[in-house]
Design a protein around this motif. Structure first.
Motif, PDB file in Angstrom:
ATOM      1  N   HIS A  40       0.816  -1.210   0.000  1.00 14.46           N
ATOM      2  CA  HIS A  40       0.000   0.000   0.000  1.00 14.46           C
ATOM      3  C   HIS A  40       0.857   1.272   0.000  1.00 14.46           C
ATOM      4  N   ARG A  57      -8.984  14.857   0.682  1.00 13.22           N
ATOM      5  CA  ARG A  57      -8.835  13.934  -0.447  1.00 13.22           C
ATOM      6  C   ARG A  57      -7.355  13.713  -0.757  1.00 13.22           C
ATOM      7  N   PHE A  59      -4.660  11.310  -3.351  1.00 14.08           N
ATOM      8  CA  PHE A  59      -4.701  10.673  -4.669  1.00 14.08           C
ATOM      9  C   PHE A  59      -3.479   9.785  -4.890  1.00 14.08           C
ATOM     10  N   ASP A  61      -1.978   8.283  -8.413  1.00 12.12           N
ATOM     11  CA  ASP A  61      -2.082   8.289  -9.873  1.00 12.12           C
ATOM     12  C   ASP A  61      -0.947   7.440 -10.427  1.00 12.12           C
ATOM     13  N   TRP A  62      -0.948   7.176 -11.723  1.00  8.57           N
ATOM     14  CA  TRP A  62       0.099   6.336 -12.292  1.00  8.57           C
ATOM     15  C   TRP A  62       0.385   6.734 -13.733  1.00  8.57           C
ATOM     16  N   ARG A  65      -1.848   6.041 -17.308  1.00 10.77           N
ATOM     17  CA  ARG A  65      -3.273   5.901 -17.000  1.00 10.77           C
ATOM     18  C   ARG A  65      -4.106   6.381 -18.176  1.00 10.77           C
ATOM     19  N   ASP A  69      -9.867   6.803 -17.268  1.00 15.09           N
ATOM     20  CA  ASP A  69      -9.748   6.058 -16.013  1.00 15.09           C
ATOM     21  C   ASP A  69      -9.215   7.015 -14.950  1.00 15.09           C
ATOM     22  N   PRO A  71      -7.724   8.790 -11.497  1.00 12.00           N
ATOM     23  CA  PRO A  71      -6.803   8.326 -10.452  1.00 12.00           C
ATOM     24  C   PRO A  71      -7.586   7.854  -9.232  1.00 12.00           C
ATOM     25  N   THR A  72      -6.944   7.043  -8.425  1.00 16.92           N
ATOM     26  CA  THR A  72      -7.594   6.537  -7.219  1.00 16.92           C
ATOM     27  C   THR A  72      -7.598   7.628  -6.154  1.00 16.92           C
ATOM     28  N   ARG A  74      -8.967   8.753  -2.136  1.00 21.35           N
ATOM     29  CA  ARG A  74      -9.472   8.332  -0.832  1.00 21.35           C
ATOM     30  C   ARG A  74      -9.686   9.584   0.027  1.00 21.35           C
ATOM     31  N   VAL A  84      -4.048   3.310  -0.198  1.00 20.05           N
ATOM     32  CA  VAL A  84      -4.411   2.785  -1.517  1.00 20.05           C
ATOM     33  C   VAL A  84      -3.505   1.588  -1.787  1.00 20.05           C
ATOM     34  N   TYR A  99       3.751   4.734  -9.924  1.00 21.93           N
ATOM     35  CA  TYR A  99       2.789   5.436  -9.069  1.00 21.93           C
ATOM     36  C   TYR A  99       3.355   6.764  -8.543  1.00 21.93           C
TER      37      TYR A  99
END
Length: 234
Positions: A40, A57, A59, A61-62, A65, A69, A71-72, A74, A84, A99
């Motif tokens: 993680h 928030r 993030f 990202d990668w 991408r 799509d 970015p993730t 949380r 993540v 990442y």
């Protein structure tokens, strides 16, 4: 900034954003043994008082991408934490971890990039972010006031004794003398001088003088020096 040197060995780097709101303050690495099976990126977000900040928030990202799509993302919990899970490999020879992580937005935060799973080993990345502290701009030292030296007043020139005696004598009203009158002749015959003023004291160049005006001249002497009396003709 607390930075784990093992991150540098893996090619992980910090992209500082001097104008961003969030600053990365700590970046630590947990190897496969320390991670205990986890894989993680862990976030801890603190507030201005170094306390956990919730509902922020974060993030992950990668590289590569798809634009469709996202970015993730949380939200931090009551402890200011979020995580993540990651799966992409990091080739330790190419140092190509895909990442990268930030808070609220890339334009609002420092970015930590180059993370991944080294040769597919499960590891953790422990990141801490806090509000960027504004460093006060040093103010230039005040310009010292210009000291102006007042012009020196020259000492007064020594006074001329005779000019000073005349000036003092003319400052008082003289008594008129009629040397043809019976009264004047009576005074002359009896040794009474025909003075036109009373005795006048004056200070000249720090020395006391005494003067008296008579009909035909001004008599003066230093105070107490009565054996050296002088006359100024009128």
């Amino acid at each position: 900034m607390q930075w784990d040197d093992r991150l540098t060995t893996l090619g992980i780097n910090l992209k500082a954003n001097e104008h961003g709101k969030w600053s990365a303050t700590t970046a630590r690495y947990q190897d496969e043994m320390e991670a205990q099976g986890q894989h993680h990126i862990w976030f801890t977000v603190l507030d201005e008082n170094n306390k956990p900040k919730s509902n922020v928030r974060v993030f992950v990202d990668w590289i590569g991408r798809d634009k469709d799509d996202p970015p993730t993302v949380r939200m931090t919990d009551a402890d200011g934490r979020a995580n993540v899970d990651i799966y992409a490999n990091l080739d330790i020879t190419k140092k190509n971890g895909p990442y990268f992580a930030y808070v609220e937005g890339e334009d609002k935060s420092d970015v930590i990039a180059g993370m991944g799973l080294p040769e597919h080993h499960h590891v953790n990345y422990m990141l801490t972010f806090a509000p960027r502290l504004d460093v006060p701009v040093p103010q230039p030292a005040p310009t010292p006031p210009t000291l102006t030296t007042p012009p020196l007043t020259p000492p007064p020139l020594p006074q001329s004794i005779e000019e000073s005696i005349l000036q003092k004598a003319k400052a008082v009203e003289w008594m008129p003398v009629n040397n043809g009158s019976a009264l004047w002749n009576f005074a002359k015959a009896n040794g009474l001088q025909d003075q036109q003023t009373d005795e006048i004291a004056v200070t000249i160049n720090g020395q006391e003088y005494l003067l008296q005006v008579f009909n035909l001249g001004i008599v003066y002497a230093k105070m107490g020096d009565w054996g050296n009396i002088k006359v100024i003709k009128k």
